[in-house]
Design a protein around this motif. Structure first.
Motif, PDB file in Angstrom:
ATOM      1  N   LEU A 177       0.819  -1.224   0.000  1.00  0.00           N
ATOM      2  CA  LEU A 177       0.000   0.000   0.000  1.00  0.00           C
ATOM      3  C   LEU A 177       0.847   1.266   0.000  1.00  0.00           C
ATOM      4  O   LEU A 177       0.309   2.384  -0.022  1.00  0.00           O
ATOM      5  N   GLY A 178       2.174   1.101   0.060  1.00  0.00           N
ATOM      6  CA  GLY A 178       3.064   2.259   0.044  1.00  0.00           C
ATOM      7  C   GLY A 178       3.200   2.949   1.382  1.00  0.00           C
ATOM      8  O   GLY A 178       3.743   4.055   1.454  1.00  0.00           O
ATOM      9  N   ARG A 179       2.737   2.307   2.450  1.00  0.00           N
ATOM     10  CA  ARG A 179       2.829   2.892   3.799  1.00  0.00           C
ATOM     11  C   ARG A 179       4.123   2.383   4.445  1.00  0.00           C
ATOM     12  O   ARG A 179       4.136   1.487   5.275  1.00  0.00           O
ATOM     13  N   LEU A 180       5.238   2.976   3.987  1.00  0.00           N
ATOM     14  CA  LEU A 180       6.559   2.437   4.318  1.00  0.00           C
ATOM     15  C   LEU A 180       6.877   2.537   5.807  1.00  0.00           C
ATOM     16  O   LEU A 180       7.434   1.601   6.391  1.00  0.00           O
ATOM     17  N   GLN A 181       6.540   3.672   6.437  1.00  0.00           N
ATOM     18  CA  GLN A 181       6.853   3.830   7.853  1.00  0.00           C
ATOM     19  C   GLN A 181       6.062   2.841   8.705  1.00  0.00           C
ATOM     20  O   GLN A 181       6.598   2.229   9.632  1.00  0.00           O
ATOM     21  N   ASP A 182       4.772   2.649   8.338  1.00  0.00           N
ATOM     22  CA  ASP A 182       3.950   1.689   9.073  1.00  0.00           C
ATOM     23  C   ASP A 182       4.488   0.274   8.898  1.00  0.00           C
ATOM     24  O   ASP A 182       4.474  -0.535   9.837  1.00  0.00           O
ATOM     25  N   ALA A 183       4.983  -0.034   7.686  1.00  0.00           N
ATOM     26  CA  ALA A 183       5.560  -1.352   7.431  1.00  0.00           C
ATOM     27  C   ALA A 183       6.814  -1.559   8.283  1.00  0.00           C
ATOM     28  O   ALA A 183       7.021  -2.631   8.871  1.00  0.00           O
ATOM     29  N   ALA A 184       7.651  -0.507   8.354  1.00  0.00           N
ATOM     30  CA  ALA A 184       8.868  -0.595   9.168  1.00  0.00           C
ATOM     31  C   ALA A 184       8.528  -0.776  10.647  1.00  0.00           C
ATOM     32  O   ALA A 184       9.184  -1.548  11.354  1.00  0.00           O
ATOM     33  N   GLN A 209      13.866 -19.931  10.802  1.00  0.00           N
ATOM     34  CA  GLN A 209      14.898 -19.398   9.919  1.00  0.00           C
ATOM     35  C   GLN A 209      14.274 -18.758   8.672  1.00  0.00           C
ATOM     36  O   GLN A 209      14.721 -17.713   8.206  1.00  0.00           O
ATOM     37  N   ALA A 210      13.239 -19.394   8.132  1.00  0.00           N
ATOM     38  CA  ALA A 210      12.529 -18.830   6.979  1.00  0.00           C
ATOM     39  C   ALA A 210      11.866 -17.509   7.350  1.00  0.00           C
ATOM     40  O   ALA A 210      11.830 -16.562   6.541  1.00  0.00           O
ATOM     41  N   LEU A 211      11.367 -17.416   8.585  1.00  0.00           N
ATOM     42  CA  LEU A 211      10.748 -16.181   9.059  1.00  0.00           C
ATOM     43  C   LEU A 211      11.774 -15.048   9.106  1.00  0.00           C
ATOM     44  O   LEU A 211      11.509 -13.925   8.653  1.00  0.00           O
ATOM     45  N   LEU A 212      12.967 -15.343   9.652  1.00  0.00           N
ATOM     46  CA  LEU A 212      14.032 -14.327   9.722  1.00  0.00           C
ATOM     47  C   LEU A 212      14.457 -13.890   8.329  1.00  0.00           C
ATOM     48  O   LEU A 212      14.727 -12.699   8.082  1.00  0.00           O
ATOM     49  N   LYS A 213      14.535 -14.846   7.410  1.00  0.00           N
ATOM     50  CA  LYS A 213      14.919 -14.519   6.035  1.00  0.00           C
ATOM     51  C   LYS A 213      13.888 -13.582   5.406  1.00  0.00           C
ATOM     52  O   LYS A 213      14.238 -12.593   4.743  1.00  0.00           O
ATOM     53  N   LYS A 214      12.592 -13.893   5.628  1.00  0.00           N
ATOM     54  CA  LYS A 214      11.522 -13.049   5.085  1.00  0.00           C
ATOM     55  C   LYS A 214      11.578 -11.655   5.683  1.00  0.00           C
ATOM     56  O   LYS A 214      11.392 -10.648   4.985  1.00  0.00           O
ATOM     57  N   LEU A 215      11.855 -11.572   6.969  1.00  0.00           N
ATOM     58  CA  LEU A 215      11.943 -10.277   7.653  1.00  0.00           C
ATOM     59  C   LEU A 215      13.043  -9.422   7.028  1.00  0.00           C
ATOM     60  O   LEU A 215      12.840  -8.230   6.738  1.00  0.00           O
ATOM     61  N   ASN A 216      14.200 -10.020   6.798  1.00  0.00           N
ATOM     62  CA  ASN A 216      15.318  -9.275   6.204  1.00  0.00           C
ATOM     63  C   ASN A 216      15.002  -8.842   4.779  1.00  0.00           C
ATOM     64  O   ASN A 216      15.366  -7.737   4.358  1.00  0.00           O
ATOM     65  N   GLN A 217      14.313  -9.691   4.022  1.00  0.00           N
ATOM     66  CA  GLN A 217      13.930  -9.333   2.655  1.00  0.00           C
ATOM     67  C   GLN A 217      12.993  -8.122   2.644  1.00  0.00           C
ATOM     68  O   GLN A 217      13.127  -7.220   1.799  1.00  0.00           O
ATOM     69  N   LEU A 218      12.060  -8.105   3.587  1.00  0.00           N
ATOM     70  CA  LEU A 218      11.115  -6.983   3.659  1.00  0.00           C
ATOM     71  C   LEU A 218      11.822  -5.694   4.056  1.00  0.00           C
ATOM     72  O   LEU A 218      11.500  -4.609   3.540  1.00  0.00           O
ATOM     73  N   LYS A 219      12.788  -5.793   4.947  1.00  0.00           N
ATOM     74  CA  LYS A 219      13.547  -4.597   5.348  1.00  0.00           C
ATOM     75  C   LYS A 219      14.311  -4.028   4.163  1.00  0.00           C
ATOM     76  O   LYS A 219      14.383  -2.802   3.975  1.00  0.00           O
ATOM     77  N   ILE A 220      14.852  -4.918   3.331  1.00  0.00           N
ATOM     78  CA  ILE A 220      15.573  -4.468   2.127  1.00  0.00           C
ATOM     79  C   ILE A 220      14.612  -3.784   1.163  1.00  0.00           C
ATOM     80  O   ILE A 220      14.913  -2.720   0.604  1.00  0.00           O
ATOM     81  N   LYS A 221      13.435  -4.365   0.972  1.00  0.00           N
ATOM     82  CA  LYS A 221      12.437  -3.772   0.073  1.00  0.00           C
ATOM     83  C   LYS A 221      12.013  -2.386   0.542  1.00  0.00           C
ATOM     84  O   LYS A 221      11.824  -1.464  -0.262  1.00  0.00           O
ATOM     85  N   ILE A 222      11.862  -2.232   1.861  1.00  0.00           N
ATOM     86  CA  ILE A 222      11.473  -0.922   2.397  1.00  0.00           C
ATOM     87  C   ILE A 222      12.546   0.114   2.101  1.00  0.00           C
ATOM     88  O   ILE A 222      12.251   1.240   1.665  1.00  0.00           O
ATOM     89  N   ARG A 223      13.814  -0.258   2.319  1.00  0.00           N
ATOM     90  CA  ARG A 223      14.927   0.690   2.052  1.00  0.00           C
ATOM     91  C   ARG A 223      14.982   1.041   0.565  1.00  0.00           C
ATOM     92  O   ARG A 223      15.207   2.201   0.209  1.00  0.00           O
ATOM     93  N   GLU A 224      14.752   0.045  -0.309  1.00  0.00           N
ATOM     94  CA  GLU A 224      14.767   0.306  -1.752  1.00  0.00           C
ATOM     95  C   GLU A 224      13.670   1.282  -2.143  1.00  0.00           C
ATOM     96  O   GLU A 224      13.887   2.194  -2.942  1.00  0.00           O
ATOM     97  N   LYS A 225      12.474   1.082  -1.576  1.00  0.00           N
ATOM     98  CA  LYS A 225      11.356   1.972  -1.926  1.00  0.00           C
ATOM     99  C   LYS A 225      11.562   3.376  -1.362  1.00  0.00           C
ATOM    100  O   LYS A 225      11.126   4.364  -1.966  1.00  0.00           O
ATOM    101  N   GLU A 226      12.203   3.458  -0.207  1.00  0.00           N
ATOM    102  CA  GLU A 226      12.490   4.775   0.374  1.00  0.00           C
ATOM    103  C   GLU A 226      13.493   5.540  -0.466  1.00  0.00           C
ATOM    104  O   GLU A 226      13.390   6.763  -0.617  1.00  0.00           O
ATOM    105  N   SER A 227      14.468   4.827  -1.030  1.00  0.00           N
ATOM    106  CA  SER A 227      15.489   5.504  -1.845  1.00  0.00           C
ATOM    107  C   SER A 227      14.991   5.818  -3.248  1.00  0.00           C
ATOM    108  O   SER A 227      15.467   6.747  -3.882  1.00  0.00           O
ATOM    109  N   CYS A 228      14.026   5.026  -3.753  1.00  0.00           N
ATOM    110  CA  CYS A 228      13.469   5.261  -5.089  1.00  0.00           C
ATOM    111  C   CYS A 228      11.950   5.305  -4.987  1.00  0.00           C
ATOM    112  O   CYS A 228      11.259   4.323  -5.324  1.00  0.00           O
ATOM    113  N   PRO A 229      11.416   6.387  -4.474  1.00  0.00           N
ATOM    114  CA  PRO A 229       9.952   6.460  -4.304  1.00  0.00           C
ATOM    115  C   PRO A 229       9.225   6.376  -5.631  1.00  0.00           C
ATOM    116  O   PRO A 229       9.674   6.916  -6.638  1.00  0.00           O
TER     117      PRO A 229
END
Length: 798
Positions: free
Chosen positions: A155-162, A184-204
């Motif tokens: 939904l593009g609500r990056l701060q709420d996602a973080a 372990q799969a949960l931790l991997k998913k968490l890290n992937q989502l954090k990366i996606k949030i940073r990518e969207k923040e840098s390239c809105p």
């Protein structure tokens, strides 16, 4: 189902037949007040036993076994990626669980997963919040928090996602080191989502244009000072022949808005499957009815329903709707669910009407109806009194339903003053109604709900002082008043019930072309809309949005002409004899122009002419006869029995039905062959303009559309439209719906110029009947916008 189930109707008929002739005569001539007084003693124990047995079939209580079944079925369909079906089953599971239980929280969480896969992110978040508020198990919470973060990210609500991920990280830290593959799969998913949030923040992403850019036509509206919700272009009149009716006070144009009215009361029609289950059955019903698809209060379509806290039947679009319904009426209705489903929608509407009005207003108006001045308080008598008055130019003050200021409002007073036609109903029908109403009031009394009905904090102040005055099986005076009002409303509904309809998708709904048809959704009281008299050729169209009705002129209406509604029998759909028979339930003989033309002249019914048989030999029209039909071509003179042609027609309809079943099995090529054969057979004995010929063209268009053969689909649908136009006219709402389908086919087939001209014609027709804000108009405008945004080179080629 408007009336009670058949078994209860038969039981009431047996009870009526067993009464002494003198008592039957008294009941037949009794007023509403006396009917209730007599009826209270006629609901015998054996009849109550029959009703209890029938109520066990309705299944409106919460049942844990049903919840487990529906949840498991939902899980099975979820595993097969049938997410939409899984959502409905999870909703049914939730409706059978107790609020605040871990089990209901799991239903909401599972439903949120299906909604996520369907792309309904906002609703998914609402379900996640419900799961958490109902005590979702702590050990399962991490995967729900991941889903929450994914929704917010989409939904593009990056701060709420973080923030959601931060909550998840804190929980993981508190739970300690996790080494299992799942963790372990949960931790991997968490890290992937954090990366996606940073990518969207840098390239809105560029801001999307608002989806409400399409220009919507505003409707000119000036409200009437005397009639609630009506246009100033109408006035309320009265005469003995037509009773209360609305007349144009100025010239009215097609499409002009004449009335906007919110239903005083509405009750969702439950669907037959609710009443077909037997208590001995162990297999739960997975069929979905309107009771599962629409909010039981506001009639909005449901995606993720909020269940009632007390029963498994009532479902709502939001917690707000559930709370309002509970406060206004459902806290009283809730424990009566099975009884109300058994006794039918009319009884349910009658009870809800009384609950919404409040006992003080009900008691006041029932008391007025007992007043010795019958000409003042009895609607039929007041109407007669008005018609005999030498001068009614004083305005509307004396018209039944109007208040002291002469205003006719959409109020309980207006509902109460709708004509019950007490003396015109059969004695047997009145007896059935009074037994049903008394059964409801007895159940209210036995369940300790009398205080709720009487709007009291506690039933003590009513029940304790009355115990010496009534036996345990007798209704209190207050509940007798309620019963009398309910009996009045049940009788009123036969002539004044308004069906709330909705355009509902027919078929699987997974094709590129959406086929919609009107479906009865609810039964309601609209006191202002009830002022409109019937015509088999009406001059208005009625459309619905939730519980609101909008009336628009469907043709020019000159000043002084009456505004006519169609109660169902329409000149384009039925012969005059059929129309007159159906209209007998309204206790009048239709004398509209269409009926007079057919009854008093040689003018043949539109339906008779166009839905006729043709000669099997020379294809000329067959002349109408009783048993034998003769060819109208004198040179041919073939005679055929009506029965043989009717038999061929029934066989043809069966073959068409089989072809559609084959289509549902996704065997499109076989369905086409079967429909083409049906078409060839039909051409040998049906007139080219017969509606069934149009239906077959419509079915063929649908099959070709499923195959993506858009030109073929358009060709068949255009032929269907020509036949529909012959029957209903070039500006009818039926033509509007057909043109909407054609626009979709042409749009998908990239026939740009044809699509644009079809869209324009469909818009012109549908805006008259349904208004510029209707869903179909909005979809047409979206298609038009999309086509006009194509490159000019593409537009020029098409």
């Amino acid at each position: 189902m408007a009336l009670p189930v058949e078994e209860w109707r038969l039981c009431a008929a047996r009870c009526w037949a067993s009464l002494e002739p003198a008592l039957r005569e008294r009941l037949a001539a009794a007023s509403l007040h006396d009917t209730v007084r007599l009826g209270c003693g006629l609901l015998r124990p054996e009849a109550e036993a029959v009703l209890r047995r029938l109520c066990r079939r309705a299944r409106a209580d919460k049942e844990p076994a049903a919840a487990s079944f529906y949840r498991e079925e939902g899980n099975r369909l979820f595993g097969r990626r049938h997410y939409a079906a899984a959502v409905k089953l999870y909703s049914q599971a939730a409706s059978h669980q107790l609020p605040g239980s871990p089990e209901v929280s799991v239903c909401f969480a599972n439903r949120s997963a299906a909604l996520f896969h369907l792309g309904h992110f906002e609703v998914c978040l609402e379900d996640i919040a419900r799961a958490e508020s109902h005590g979702y198990p702590d050990r399962l919470l991490p995967k729900v928090l991941v889903r929450k973060a994914e929704c917010l990210l989409c939904l593009g609500r990056l701060q709420d996602a973080a923030d959601a991920l931060s909550v998840l990280e804190n929980k993981i830290a508190m739970d300690g080191i996790m080494t299992s593959p799942t963790h372990q799969a949960l931790l991997k998913k968490l890290n992937q989502l954090k990366i996606k949030i940073r990518e969207k923040e840098s390239c809105p992403e560029p801001a999307r244009e608002a989806c409400g850019d399409i220009q919507r036509k505003s409707e000119i509206w000036e409200e009437n000072d005397s009639i609630s919700g009506a246009s100033s272009s109408l006035r309320l009149n009265f005469d003995l022949e037509r009773g209360r009716h609305l007349v144009a006070s100025q010239d009215i144009l097609p499409g002009q808005n004449l009335l906007k009215e919110e239903a005083f009361v509405s009750v969702l029609c439950p669907g037959e499957s609710r009443l077909l289950q037997d208590s001995s059955e162990t297999v739960w019903d997975t069929r979905v009815t309107n009771a599962d698809l629409y909010c039981h209060r506001c009639l909005r379509q449901l995606l993720a329903s909020v269940p009632c806290r007390g029963c498994s039947y009532a479902k709502y679009c939001s917690q707000s709707c559930a709370d309002v319904a509970w406060e206004q009426y459902h806290r009283t209705e809730c424990s009566l669910g099975a009884l109300l489903l058994t006794l039918g929608v009319f009884c349910h509407v009658a009870l809800r009407t009384v609950l919404l009005a409040g006992f003080a207003e009900v008691s006041r108006l029932v008391g007025w109806s007992h007043n010795s001045d019958k000409d003042l308080y009895n609607p039929e008598a007041r109407c007669k009194h008005l018609s005999e008055a030498p001068d009614t130019r004083h305005g509307t003050r004396g018209i039944p339903g109007c208040n002291d200021n002469g205003q006719y409002q959409s109020s309980y007073q207006a509902v109460f003053n709708l004509l019950p036609h007490t003396e015109k109903h059969s004695p047997e029908h009145k007896f059935l109604c009074v037994l049903s109403v008394v059964a409801i009031c007895k159940q209210l009394q036995e369940a300790g709900l009398e205080a709720a009905v009487l709007n009291q904090e506690s039933c003590e102040k009513w029940s304790k002082p009355k115990t010496c005055e009534k036996t345990s099986n007798e209704l209190s005076p207050e509940l007798k008043t309620v019963a009398e009002a309910m009996l009045r409303h049940v009788l009123q509904l036969q002539c004044n019930a308004q069906a709330v309809t909705v355009m509902q998708e027919s078929g699987s709904g997974d094709g590129a072309v959406v086929n919609k048809k009107p479906v009865r959704l609810a039964t309601a009281f609209f006191p202002v809309l009830s002022l409109l008299n019937h015509s088999c050729c009406p001059n208005i169209s009625v459309s619905f949005s939730g519980t609101a009705a909008t009336v628009r002129a469907s043709q020019p209406i000159p000043s002084g002409q009456e505004i006519f509604h169609c109660y169902g029998p329409h000149r384009c759909r039925m012969r005059v004899a059929e129309r007159q028979q159906l209209l007998s339930q309204y206790f009048f003989e239709c004398r509209c122009q269409a009926c007079l033309d057919e009854l008093e002249s040689d003018v043949k019914s539109v339906v008779s002419v166009r839905n006729s048989f043709c000669c099997p030999s020379c294809r000329a029209q067959m002349q109408v006869g009783e048993d034998m039909l003769c060819c109208s071509n004198e040179a041919c003179a073939v005679s055929v029995s009506r029965e043989s042609l009717s038999h061929r027609l029934r066989d043809l309809q069966q073959q068409i039905k089989k072809a559609l079943e084959v289509l549902r099995d996704r065997k499109a090529d076989q369905a086409i062959k079967m429909l083409l054969k049906c078409q060839m057979d039909a051409g040998n004995f049906l007139s080219p303009e017969h509606l069934l010929m149009g239906e077959m063209e419509d079915h063929l268009a649908r099959v070709y559309a499923t195959l993506g053969k858009w030109q073929e689909a358009a060709r068949h649908l255009q032929r269907s439209i020509k036949i529909v136009e012959v029957h209903h006219g070039p500006s009818s709402v039926e033509i509007g719906h057909e043109l909407f389908k054609l626009a979709q086919i042409l749009f998908n087939g990239f026939a740009v110029s044809e699509a644009l001209s079809t869209i324009q014609r469909a818009e012109e027709i549908l805006s008259v009947h349904c208004g510029p804000q209707s869903t179909q108009i909005q979809e047409l405008q979206e298609m038009k916008t999309c086509l006009l945004e194509l490159p000019r080179s593409v537009l020029q080629r098409t």
